[in-house]
Design a protein around this motif. Structure first.
Motif, mmCIF file in Angstrom:
data_model
loop_
_atom_site.group_PDB
_atom_site.id
_atom_site.type_symbol
_atom_site.label_atom_id
_atom_site.label_comp_id
_atom_site.label_asym_id
_atom_site.label_seq_id
_atom_site.Cartn_x
_atom_site.Cartn_y
_atom_site.Cartn_z
ATOM 1 N N PHE A 1 0.836 -1.203 0.000
ATOM 2 C CA PHE A 1 0.000 0.000 0.000
ATOM 3 C C PHE A 1 0.866 1.247 0.000
ATOM 4 O O PHE A 1 0.593 2.200 -0.734
ATOM 5 C CB PHE A 1 -0.900 0.022 1.243
ATOM 6 C CG PHE A 1 -2.160 -0.787 1.126
ATOM 7 C CD1 PHE A 1 -3.068 -0.541 0.104
ATOM 8 C CD2 PHE A 1 -2.455 -1.789 2.044
ATOM 9 C CE1 PHE A 1 -4.252 -1.275 -0.004
ATOM 10 C CE2 PHE A 1 -3.634 -2.526 1.955
ATOM 11 C CZ PHE A 1 -4.535 -2.275 0.926
ATOM 12 N N ARG A 2 1.921 1.256 0.841
ATOM 13 C CA ARG A 2 2.721 2.474 0.991
ATOM 14 C C ARG A 2 3.738 2.648 -0.123
ATOM 15 O O ARG A 2 4.401 3.687 -0.192
ATOM 16 C CB ARG A 2 3.410 2.474 2.351
ATOM 17 C CG ARG A 2 4.544 1.465 2.531
ATOM 18 C CD ARG A 2 5.159 1.638 3.909
ATOM 19 N NE ARG A 2 6.252 0.755 4.204
ATOM 20 C CZ ARG A 2 6.331 -0.027 5.288
ATOM 21 N NH1 ARG A 2 5.330 -0.045 6.149
ATOM 22 N NH2 ARG A 2 7.391 -0.771 5.503
ATOM 23 N N GLU A 3 3.869 1.664 -0.996
ATOM 24 C CA GLU A 3 4.879 1.694 -2.047
ATOM 25 C C GLU A 3 4.281 1.979 -3.422
ATOM 26 O O GLU A 3 4.795 1.550 -4.446
ATOM 27 C CB GLU A 3 5.639 0.369 -2.045
ATOM 28 C CG GLU A 3 6.381 0.142 -0.738
ATOM 29 C CD GLU A 3 6.843 -1.292 -0.526
ATOM 30 O OE1 GLU A 3 7.472 -1.558 0.518
ATOM 31 O OE2 GLU A 3 6.581 -2.153 -1.396
ATOM 32 N N GLY A 4 3.180 2.726 -3.419
ATOM 33 C CA GLY A 4 2.502 3.081 -4.658
ATOM 34 C C GLY A 4 1.245 2.283 -4.921
ATOM 35 O O GLY A 4 0.389 2.694 -5.710
ATOM 36 N N GLY A 5 1.110 1.126 -4.256
ATOM 37 C CA GLY A 5 -0.042 0.281 -4.501
ATOM 38 C C GLY A 5 -1.357 0.917 -4.085
ATOM 39 O O GLY A 5 -2.365 0.850 -4.809
#
Length: 591
Positions: free
Chosen positions: A271-275
């Motif tokens: 989620f925090r990595e662009g997802g």
């Protein structure tokens, strides 16, 4: 000789702003209904009352006169220098003006700027669209290579055509590029798409009036198509196409990144990595019922697939195996957009859970806690995103108790932003923050250079744009007011000064939007003709190089290859600027 001339120019840039009398002003324009603040810098404090004039450049007539503010100083930046604010917010007449001041019989005049309704949006959005259009990875070389992109360490290829080159010095394509650092992951390509959709929905009437809505919408659809190609058959997003800074497009690979450009096979987005933002952007744009290379239904189905996958595997993809505040606000945005798009209880419940997580992260001081302990949340580019995500969630949430809890969180966050910014003498109004440095909570202007990445620090123009957006979008919910862009005056001033800093009202008098104002950073060349483009926003000013806590101030146009920290255009900067200026022009009736 060229190097000597460049050194002289650098010195002039570094010290021209600190001459006897200097007027620092937004070099582009001011909205008639918004704040209008410039800064006067002098070597010695004025004695007695001093006034400034607003001069119409068409007829050279003075149309407004007012007194300067009380004197201020920033010893951390410029010891011995005195500053005054020139506030002409009450002046609302349309035209082209310059600021003038007379000292000891000598007149000093600013670079001219415009005052008109919705000035920043009207003057810059078409160029921002142009910038992204020119950053498209659509040259024949890129398209041929991207159609059969290899995954690192594998013979398998994936069609990864589309997207935008990340920066004027880097043709890689990123969902996020600092995943290994855990607390510094910036939102990149997905944020750009979500920002375009947000801006289009905020001011559709103006964009149509200016004949640029179709262009903005088409650019957003183009970005959505790339994210669909980046969605693997296993329902995770590929994080990075990395160029290795090699001119050969076939050298690029789908990778994950560690420090110092060490590539790995950890290319699945958490989620925090662009997802999270990719899911949010796809779900939101699906509601337009417009098709790009994929259909609107495919956009929504892709968002649902990816969300279901991350509900199972998110912590597996988080580099430290634990969720933090970035997961919370990115997952909140994803769940919110899916809830809006589908009205399904699953997404409602997930959005509520993430919103409550952010509520719990609010400290008594007013800043969010980033981890599970005592680290204040700070971010180099997305500092305003927690408030923006919560504000977007409230467009759907109708439960009175849940709304009140979130409104309280937003209010505390905005109050803190104003308090920490105004805690010290700060004539430019530069947004300050709190961070953990060597085990102690410290307040400062710029991000700490000694941080989790081990190497990454740069100018913070995206951070400023994100905080301006938060002040306006969140402020309309908790501090609504007539005039001043719909928020109370201190929040409007705060937002305005962040945008003016980007546009030239800073100690180096540098306009960081390329092609605008008087002073721009030098042109930066890049592969496939993607270098600096009109409408792009450069990194900007930092704390002093060598100061681990980010104290001091620095800006360089040459630094033995490291000048990118200040001069490179980066796609999140223009994305946040776009959101902020759309918020200045948004009419409540269009929401």
């Amino acid at each position: 000789m060229k190097s000597i001339a460049a050194l002289i120019l650098l010195c002039l840039l570094s010290f021209a702003g600190f001459a006897q009398v200097t007027i620092y002003a937004n070099q582009v324009g001011f909205d008639t209904k918004g704040p209008k603040i410039a800064v006067i810098g002098v070597d010695h404090e004025f004695t007695g009352k001093t006034t400034f004039n607003l001069v119409n450049t068409e007829n050279n007539k003075t149309e407004f006169t007012s007194a300067l503010s009380k004197s201020e100083s920033i010893d951390e930046w410029t010891p011995g220098k005195t500053y005054y604010r020139a506030d002409f917010s009450v002046f609302q007449k349309t035209g082209k003006y310059s600021l003038s001041i007379k000292i000891n019989g000598k007149s000093y005049t600013s670079y001219p700027f415009k005052i008109e309704e919705d000035a920043l949006a009207k003057l810059t959005i078409s160029s921002i669209i142009h910038y992204y259009n020119k950053q498209r990875a659509n040259t024949p070389q890129e398209l041929a290579a991207d159609a059969h992109m290899h995954m690192i360490g594998s013979d398998k290829t994936v069609d990864m055509r589309g997207g935008w080159a990340d920066a004027s010095g880097d043709v890689s394509k990123y969902f996020s590029h600092l995943a290994y650092a855990n607390f510094m992951s910036p939102q990149q390509t997905p944020l750009v798409v979500w920002s375009m959709v947000s801006a289009s929905e905020a001011i559709p009437g103006l964009l149509t009036k200016w004949h640029i809505k179709d262009s903005l919408d088409n650019e957003a659809l183009y970005g959505a198509d790339y994210m669909m190609r980046a969605l693997s058959k296993d329902d995770y997003f590929y994080m990075i196409i990395f160029s290795y800074f090699n001119k050969d497009p076939n050298a690029r690979r789908i990778v994950g990144l560690h420090a110092n450009s060490v590539t790995t096979d950890e290319y699945q987005c958490a989620f925090r990595e662009g997802g999270g933002m990719a899911i949010a952007a796809l779900a939101r744009i699906s509601q337009w019922k417009k098709n790009g290379d994929f259909t609107s239904q495919q956009y929504l189905d892709g968002a649902k697939r990816a969300f279901a996958h991350l509900l199972k595997y998110n912590t597996k993809y988080d580099d430290d195996g634990k969720e933090n505040i970035i997961d919370d606000y990115c997952a909140l945005t994803a769940a919110t957009e899916l809830w809006i798009a589908t009205d399904e209880p699953l997404y409602r419940d997930e959005a509520r859970k993430r919103a409550q997580n952010l509520n719990k992260r609010m400290s008594p001081e007013g800043y969010f806690i980033a981890n599970d302990a005592n680290s204040p949340y700070w971010h180099a580019s997305d500092a305003g995103l927690p408030v923006v995500a919560l504000s977007r969630y409230l467009t759907k949430e109708k439960d009175a108790a849940l709304r009140e809890a979130v409104l309280t969180t937003i209010k505390k966050a905005l109050d803190y932003n104003l308090a920490v910014t105004n805690k010290v003498s700060n004539p430019f109004g530069y947004a300050r923050q709190s961070f953990l440095y060597k085990g102690q909570v410290k307040d400062g202007f710029f991000i700490p250079h000694d941080n989790e990445t081990g190497w990454w620090w740069q100018g913070e123009d995206a951070r400023l744009g994100s905080l301006a957006t938060a002040a306006l979008v969140g402020g309309k919910l908790v501090y609504p007011a007539k005039g001043n862009w719909g928020v109370k005056a201190p929040l409007a001033d705060y937002a305005s000064q962040q945008l003016s800093w980007i546009l030239g009202c800073n100690p180096y008098s540098m306009c960081f939007m390329y092609g605008f104002g008087k002073n721009n950073v030098p042109y930066m060349h890049s592969n496939f003709g993607h270098g600096s483009e009109v409408g792009g926003v450069s990194n900007g000013i930092t704390g002093k190089e060598g100061n681990g806590d980010g104290s001091g101030i620095d800006f360089k146009t040459e630094d033995k290859g490291n000048e990118w920290r200040w001069t490179e255009e980066w796609i999140p900067h223009a994305a946040w600027f776009l959101q902020a200026i759309a918020a200045t022009a948004e009419k409540i009736s269009e929401r």
